[in-house]
Design a protein around this motif. Structure first.
Motif, PDB file in Angstrom:
ATOM      1  N   THR A 185       2.742   5.844  -2.745  1.00 52.89           N
ATOM      2  CA  THR A 185       3.653   7.059  -2.928  1.00 52.89           C
ATOM      3  C   THR A 185       4.305   7.137  -4.416  1.00 52.89           C
ATOM      4  O   THR A 185       4.855   8.175  -4.755  1.00 52.89           O
ATOM      5  CB  THR A 185       4.638   6.839  -2.054  1.00 52.89           C
ATOM      6  N   GLU A 186       3.990   6.005  -5.128  1.00 53.12           N
ATOM      7  CA  GLU A 186       4.751   6.092  -6.422  1.00 53.12           C
ATOM      8  C   GLU A 186       3.506   6.393  -7.667  1.00 53.12           C
ATOM      9  O   GLU A 186       2.754   5.644  -7.840  1.00 53.12           O
ATOM     10  CB  GLU A 186       5.253   4.874  -7.140  1.00 53.12           C
ATOM     11  N   LEU A 244       0.783  -1.116   0.113  1.00 53.02           N
ATOM     12  CA  LEU A 244       0.017  -0.036  -0.029  1.00 53.02           C
ATOM     13  C   LEU A 244       0.874   1.278  -0.037  1.00 53.02           C
ATOM     14  O   LEU A 244       0.643   2.198  -0.725  1.00 53.02           O
ATOM     15  CB  LEU A 244      -1.020   0.072   1.222  1.00 53.02           C
ATOM     16  N   PHE A 245       1.817   1.212   0.555  1.00 51.45           N
ATOM     17  CA  PHE A 245       2.831   2.358   1.003  1.00 51.45           C
ATOM     18  C   PHE A 245       3.409   2.688  -0.633  1.00 51.45           C
ATOM     19  O   PHE A 245       3.577   3.872  -1.053  1.00 51.45           O
ATOM     20  CB  PHE A 245       3.865   2.289   2.061  1.00 51.45           C
ATOM     21  N   MET A 250      12.296  -1.424  -4.221  1.00 46.35           N
ATOM     22  CA  MET A 250      13.811  -1.260  -4.108  1.00 46.35           C
ATOM     23  C   MET A 250      14.337   0.139  -4.054  1.00 46.35           C
ATOM     24  O   MET A 250      15.139   0.653  -3.352  1.00 46.35           O
ATOM     25  CB  MET A 250      14.539  -2.074  -5.268  1.00 46.35           C
ATOM     26  N   LYS A 251      13.590   0.830  -4.777  1.00 43.86           N
ATOM     27  CA  LYS A 251      13.914   2.415  -5.076  1.00 43.86           C
ATOM     28  C   LYS A 251      13.529   2.986  -3.840  1.00 43.86           C
ATOM     29  O   LYS A 251      14.202   3.891  -3.079  1.00 43.86           O
ATOM     30  CB  LYS A 251      13.011   2.716  -6.400  1.00 43.86           C
ATOM     31  N   VAL A 252      12.218   2.710  -3.214  1.00 40.07           N
ATOM     32  CA  VAL A 252      11.941   3.415  -2.016  1.00 40.07           C
ATOM     33  C   VAL A 252      12.659   3.269  -0.734  1.00 40.07           C
ATOM     34  O   VAL A 252      13.394   3.980  -0.075  1.00 40.07           O
ATOM     35  CB  VAL A 252      10.361   3.098  -1.768  1.00 40.07           C
ATOM     36  N   PHE A 253      13.100   1.969  -0.598  1.00 36.16           N
ATOM     37  CA  PHE A 253      13.815   1.335   0.567  1.00 36.16           C
ATOM     38  C   PHE A 253      15.394   1.376   0.398  1.00 36.16           C
ATOM     39  O   PHE A 253      15.900   1.028   1.335  1.00 36.16           O
ATOM     40  CB  PHE A 253      13.336   0.006   1.115  1.00 36.16           C
ATOM     41  N   ILE A 287       6.624  -3.353  -9.384  1.00 36.59           N
ATOM     42  CA  ILE A 287       6.436  -3.129  -8.073  1.00 36.59           C
ATOM     43  C   ILE A 287       7.841  -3.566  -7.156  1.00 36.59           C
ATOM     44  O   ILE A 287       8.363  -2.734  -6.303  1.00 36.59           O
ATOM     45  CB  ILE A 287       5.324  -3.941  -7.408  1.00 36.59           C
ATOM     46  N   LYS A 288       8.190  -4.354  -7.857  1.00 39.93           N
ATOM     47  CA  LYS A 288       9.793  -4.990  -7.192  1.00 39.93           C
ATOM     48  C   LYS A 288      10.715  -3.762  -7.422  1.00 39.93           C
ATOM     49  O   LYS A 288      11.533  -3.465  -6.418  1.00 39.93           O
ATOM     50  CB  LYS A 288      10.314  -6.121  -7.891  1.00 39.93           C
TER      51      LYS A 288
END
Length: 319
Positions: free
Chosen positions: A53-54, A48-49, A306-309, A301-302
């Motif tokens: 956010t993307e 969901l996050f 990876m980009k967010v975290f 999504i993968k």
């Protein structure tokens, strides 16, 4: 004026008995149940996050996926915390109104998830079989309307169950041999004819879910027929992997639910603890597996996860 027959009033509280015959194993059973629940919370929360956010993920497929995550969280959170309290602290008491509320949101979220799975199957069907029309058919307005249909249909199907249960006399019977409250489990405690509950519980929700399953099956059959026409063997393999994973999750969602519904009516010879354990599958495993199959195995999504975290880490390295 005749005295009020208090025995016909609904009990102030019900008592959830857990898994009959396995009371000594409740603590051990709670360990995998709690682990699965926490993993489901984490997986669906991350999903969901990331989708929220993307902006590049604000497309029909991912919006349906976020709806599925919300339904999964509702399905598991409605039942698992009370189940764990029962296992850990023997806190099996639940008020009559709280029991009906749990029953409502349990069946409501299951019905809503079924509609969302159907919408996702239709989305994949249009994307694969009619790619040029996909953007015109699956607009954001259509996605919002699909979500409203899921809510409205689920409410209209499940809400009458509350009145069907409230009309029943219970005559002091208040022990539910289950880990959570569900329609037929409550109805069987009544000291009156429950044929209307049996008929409604089998005919209306079951028929609606069967229609969803048939339409999902038709969608995937048409998808598979379209895949057979693809010239590339690599495209074949990739598409079959994706569809196979989706079908496995769908089967994991529907089979325990159908088993639970049918054994309440016809499966008197099945051991009760087996029935209860399998009934817990459809509130635990779909919320756990959906983020993995629909999220982690979806390349976009993968990459976004990876980009967010990895962003904070990358910035620290640059500094």
């Amino acid at each position: 004026m005749p005295p009020l027959n208090l025995t016909n009033l609904p009990p102030a509280t019900f008592v959830l008995a857990g898994i009959p015959g396995m009371e000594k194993s409740h603590i051990w059973i709670s360990i995998p149940f709690c682990s699965i629940y926490l993993a489901a919370l984490l997986g669906n929360g991350v999903l969901l996050f990331v989708i929220g956010t993307e902006r590049s993920l604000h497309q029909p497929m991912y919006l349906f996926l976020s709806m599925l995550a919300i339904a999964d969280l509702m399905l598991s959170t409605t039942t698992v915390p009370k189940m764990l309290a029962l296992f850990w602290f023997r806190a099996g008491e639940i008020s009559f109104d709280a029991c009906l509320t749990q029953m409502f949101f349990l069946h409501f979220s299951f019905s809503a998830e079924s509609v969302i799975l159907l919408a996702m199957a239709f989305d994949r069907f249009v994307a694969i079989c009619y790619p040029l029309q996909h953007a015109a058919v699956l607009t954001q307005s259509a996605v919002v309307k699909t979500g409203l249909v899921a809510l409205l249909r689920s409410f209209c199907i499940i809400f009458p169950c509350i009145f069907l249960l409230k009309r029943l006399p219970f005559c002091g019977h208040n022990v539910i041999p289950h880990t959570y409250c569900e329609h037929m489990g409550i109805a069987r405690l009544a000291c009156a004819d429950i044929s209307i509950n049996v008929l409604y519980g089998l005919a209306v929700p079951f028929a609606a879910i069967v229609i969803d399953v048939v339409l999902i099956a038709v969608s995937y059959v048409l998808i598979l027929l379209a895949l057979f026409r693809l010239p590339s063997r690599t495209a074949h393999h990739k598409a079959f992997n994706t569809c196979g994973s989706h079908v496995c999750v769908i089967l994991l969602f529907y089979i325990p639910a159908f088993f639970t519904v049918l054994t309440h009516r016809f499966g008197q010879e099945i051991p009760h603890h087996t029935h209860i354990l399998l009934a817990n599958l459809y509130v635990l495993f779909p919320p756990l597996m959906n983020p993995v199959v629909y999220g982690v195995r979806t390349q976009q999504i993968k990459e976004k996860v990876m980009k967010v975290f990895n962003c904070p880490k990358s910035r620290l390295l640059q500094e």
